[in-house]
Structure formats: structure tokens, C-alpha cells
Design a protein around this motif. Structure first.
Motif, mmCIF file in Angstrom:
data_model
loop_
_atom_site.group_PDB
_atom_site.id
_atom_site.type_symbol
_atom_site.label_atom_id
_atom_site.label_comp_id
_atom_site.label_asym_id
_atom_site.label_seq_id
_atom_site.Cartn_x
_atom_site.Cartn_y
_atom_site.Cartn_z
ATOM 1 N N VAL A 102 2.895 -1.323 -4.372
ATOM 2 C CA VAL A 102 1.888 -1.754 -3.390
ATOM 3 C C VAL A 102 1.950 -0.961 -2.090
ATOM 4 O O VAL A 102 1.129 -1.184 -1.193
ATOM 5 N N ASP A 103 2.890 -0.030 -1.970
ATOM 6 C CA ASP A 103 3.057 0.670 -0.696
ATOM 7 C C ASP A 103 1.793 1.408 -0.265
ATOM 8 O O ASP A 103 1.417 1.371 0.914
ATOM 9 N N GLU A 104 1.115 2.083 -1.183
ATOM 10 C CA GLU A 104 -0.075 2.843 -0.805
ATOM 11 C C GLU A 104 -1.202 1.917 -0.363
ATOM 12 O O GLU A 104 -1.988 2.264 0.533
ATOM 13 N N ILE A 105 -1.282 0.740 -0.975
ATOM 14 C CA ILE A 105 -2.303 -0.231 -0.547
ATOM 15 C C ILE A 105 -1.992 -0.712 0.855
ATOM 16 O O ILE A 105 -2.876 -0.793 1.713
ATOM 17 N N PHE A 106 -0.719 -1.012 1.112
ATOM 18 C CA PHE A 106 -0.324 -1.424 2.460
ATOM 19 C C PHE A 106 -0.610 -0.314 3.469
ATOM 20 O O PHE A 106 -1.072 -0.573 4.588
ATOM 21 N N GLU A 107 -0.312 0.922 3.103
ATOM 22 C CA GLU A 107 -0.584 2.042 4.007
ATOM 23 C C GLU A 107 -2.061 2.068 4.395
ATOM 24 O O GLU A 107 -2.400 2.247 5.574
ATOM 25 N N SER A 108 -2.945 1.893 3.413
ATOM 26 C CA SER A 108 -4.379 1.982 3.669
ATOM 27 C C SER A 108 -4.884 0.806 4.491
ATOM 28 O O SER A 108 -5.943 0.892 5.123
ATOM 29 N N PHE A 109 -4.122 -0.287 4.522
ATOM 30 C CA PHE A 109 -4.538 -1.496 5.232
ATOM 31 C C PHE A 109 -3.901 -1.592 6.620
ATOM 32 O O PHE A 109 -4.579 -1.907 7.615
ATOM 33 N N ILE A 110 -2.598 -1.308 6.711
ATOM 34 C CA ILE A 110 -1.870 -1.524 7.958
ATOM 35 C C ILE A 110 -2.174 -0.444 8.989
ATOM 36 O O ILE A 110 -2.294 -0.732 10.187
ATOM 37 N N VAL A 111 -2.297 0.801 8.571
ATOM 38 C CA VAL A 111 -2.543 1.872 9.545
ATOM 39 C C VAL A 111 -3.824 1.627 10.344
ATOM 40 O O VAL A 111 -3.804 1.671 11.582
ATOM 41 N N PRO A 112 -4.973 1.331 9.695
ATOM 42 C CA PRO A 112 -6.176 1.040 10.491
ATOM 43 C C PRO A 112 -6.022 -0.209 11.353
ATOM 44 O O PRO A 112 -6.584 -0.267 12.457
ATOM 45 N N LEU A 113 -5.277 -1.199 10.870
ATOM 46 C CA LEU A 113 -5.060 -2.402 11.663
ATOM 47 C C LEU A 113 -4.338 -2.070 12.962
ATOM 48 O O LEU A 113 -4.721 -2.542 14.040
ATOM 49 N N VAL A 114 -3.284 -1.265 12.876
ATOM 50 C CA VAL A 114 -2.546 -0.870 14.075
ATOM 51 C C VAL A 114 -3.455 -0.105 15.033
ATOM 52 O O VAL A 114 -3.446 -0.343 16.248
ATOM 53 N N GLU A 115 -4.261 0.815 14.494
ATOM 54 C CA GLU A 115 -5.145 1.619 15.333
ATOM 55 C C GLU A 115 -6.147 0.757 16.091
ATOM 56 O O GLU A 115 -6.536 1.079 17.219
ATOM 57 N N LYS A 116 -6.574 -0.347 15.487
ATOM 58 C CA LYS A 116 -7.536 -1.239 16.145
ATOM 59 C C LYS A 116 -6.839 -2.247 17.052
ATOM 60 O O LYS A 116 -7.332 -2.564 18.139
#
Length: 240
Positions: A102-116
């Protein structure tokens, strides 16, 4: 900042809900003023009024005299979820049920969340520090990924407490080397959703010379209540 509700709780804490543009939040303030401030971030899809967060916030305000603020991150709590958010959550549930990585899914979700979320926290901090009942300095307690970025880019954050149970993207693990403020890191040793060695490696990577690791037996939601008091005493050393 517009306050939309207000109530004095039985422990003497004043609880007010607010909106700041599209950002909904809650502010808890003690009777004494001006008070140092703790920004309390939540993990995952939790709400700013999640019961454990509210209990921590009220305790910190009533027993230690902190002002505490929480906001709903984009796509969390009362805020609308985009189609991209919903797809990421569906992909995550499917992968976990199938026992897939699930790491790649988390990467795609958490990175934009942090940026916002980080710019929203900074905007919220601007508004909070303009209130006469809040005098600073400021601490952050909560989600590690957002906390790392805040600690790096926001000079008004004087100390931080991170929970090791949340996923931290690769880029932010590298960014952790730039964290130089005092740090308290909480780790649940048997956290079923967290790689213990990755958490220990992250603790080692933090660049600060003043960092403390508290590890307790138990699963993800099993952090002992005494860690709330220990966290407040940690902040007392750096915010008061």
C-alpha cells in the motif's frame, strides 16, 4: 476568522468553533491569557472533533493552560472529498483487503494532503496569533507527515510532538533531517499498520539535537493516557 459557536465547558475551558475561509476548526482556550498555543493535528480521515483529540485538547487547556486549535484538513472531517480522494481511499481498502503493498497508494494520497494542509495551518496560525487571548510561543502535536513540513517551513513552531503511527512519504523522511526544533516522538511498539523499523529510522533521521522517543507496548490506538501529561510537560519546557 469567524467564530460560529461558543460554550464554556465544565472544566472552565472556552470552546469555540470557527471558520477561516474554507477551513473549519475548533479553538479551546483556558481562563488565563495570553496563553501559549498548541496546534493539534489529526491522522488519517479523522475529524477535528474526534473524541481522543478533544480529550487531549481539553486536558491541555484545563490542566496546563495552553490554547489548543484543531482544523479539518482538506478532504477530512466536515470538508468535501474530491473524486481523487475517494478513489485513493477505495484503492487503499482494496489493497489492504487483498494483502497487497500500500506504500505507493499512501504516497499518492499523503503528499498532496501535506502540500494543501501546511499552507492552511500557516494561515490559521496567522489568525490565531492575532487574538489577544493567545500569546505564543507555538507547538505542534499530531500527524507526523504534516508536522515535519510545518517544522521545516514555519519558524514560529518552537517544539513538536509526533505520533509514529501515520505513513510518512519518502520525500518527507528526507526532509526530516531539516527538523531542528525539540521533538517528542511517540511509538506504539505493536502498531499493526506501522513498520516499527521505519519509525525508528525516521527518529534517527530527525536533525534536532533534542529529541526523545517514547515507545509503549500496544496497537495503533493504544497510546497510554499518561503520554498526554508527558507531552504537556514536554511543551511546558519549551513554550513557557
Amino acid at each position: 476568522m469567524r467564530f460560529t459557536s461558543e460554550q464554556r465547558l465544565d472544566d472552565g475551558v472556552l470552546e469555540r468553533e470557527f471558520t477561516l475561509g474554507e477551513i473549519p476548526g475548533v479553538l479551546w482556550t483556558p481562563g488565563s491569557a495570553p496563553a501559549p498555543l498548541i496546534l493539534m493535528g489529526h491522522n488519517g480521515g479523522l475529524h477535528k472533533r474526534e473524541s481522543r483529540l478533544v480529550a487531549r485538547a481539553r486536558h491541555s487547556a484545563a490542566e496546563y493552560g495552553y490554547a489548543v486549535a484543531a482544523i479539518d484538513h482538506p478532504g477530512h472531517g466536515d470538508r468535501p472529498r474530491s473524486a481523487v480522494d475517494e478513489q485513493a481511499r477505495a484503492d487503499l481498502r482494496r489493497a489492504m483487503a487483498a494483502g497487497e503493498p500500500v506504500d505507493e497508494i499512501f504516497e499518492s494520497f499523503i503528499v498532496p494532503l501535506v502540500e494543501k494542509a501546511v499552507p492552511e495551518w500557516r494561515t490559521t496560525l496567522d489568525a490565531l496569533l492575532s487574538l489577544p487571548e493567545i500569546g505564543g510561543p507555538v507547538g505542534y502535536s499530531g500527524m507526523t507527515a504534516i508536522g515535519i513540513r510545518l517544522a521545516v517551513v514555519e519558524p514560529r513552531i518552537s517544539a513538536a510532538g509526533f505520533f509514529a503511527g501515520g505513513f510518512v512519504p519518502r520525500a518527507l523522511r528526507e526532509e526530516a533531517r531539516q527538523v531542528t526544533i525539540p521533538l517528542l516522538f511517540l511509538l506504539q511498539w505493536d502498531d499493526e499498520g506501522n513498520d516499527r523499523q521505519l519509525a525508528l529510522d525516521l527518529f534517527d533521521a530527525f536533525g534536532t539535537k533534542e529529541k526523545t522517543l517514547h515507545a509503549n507496548l500496544g496497537g495503533h490506538a493504544g497510546t497510554p493516557w499518561f503520554e498526554v501529561d508527558d507531552g504537556d510537560r514536554f511543551f511546558a519546557r519549551h513554550l513557557k
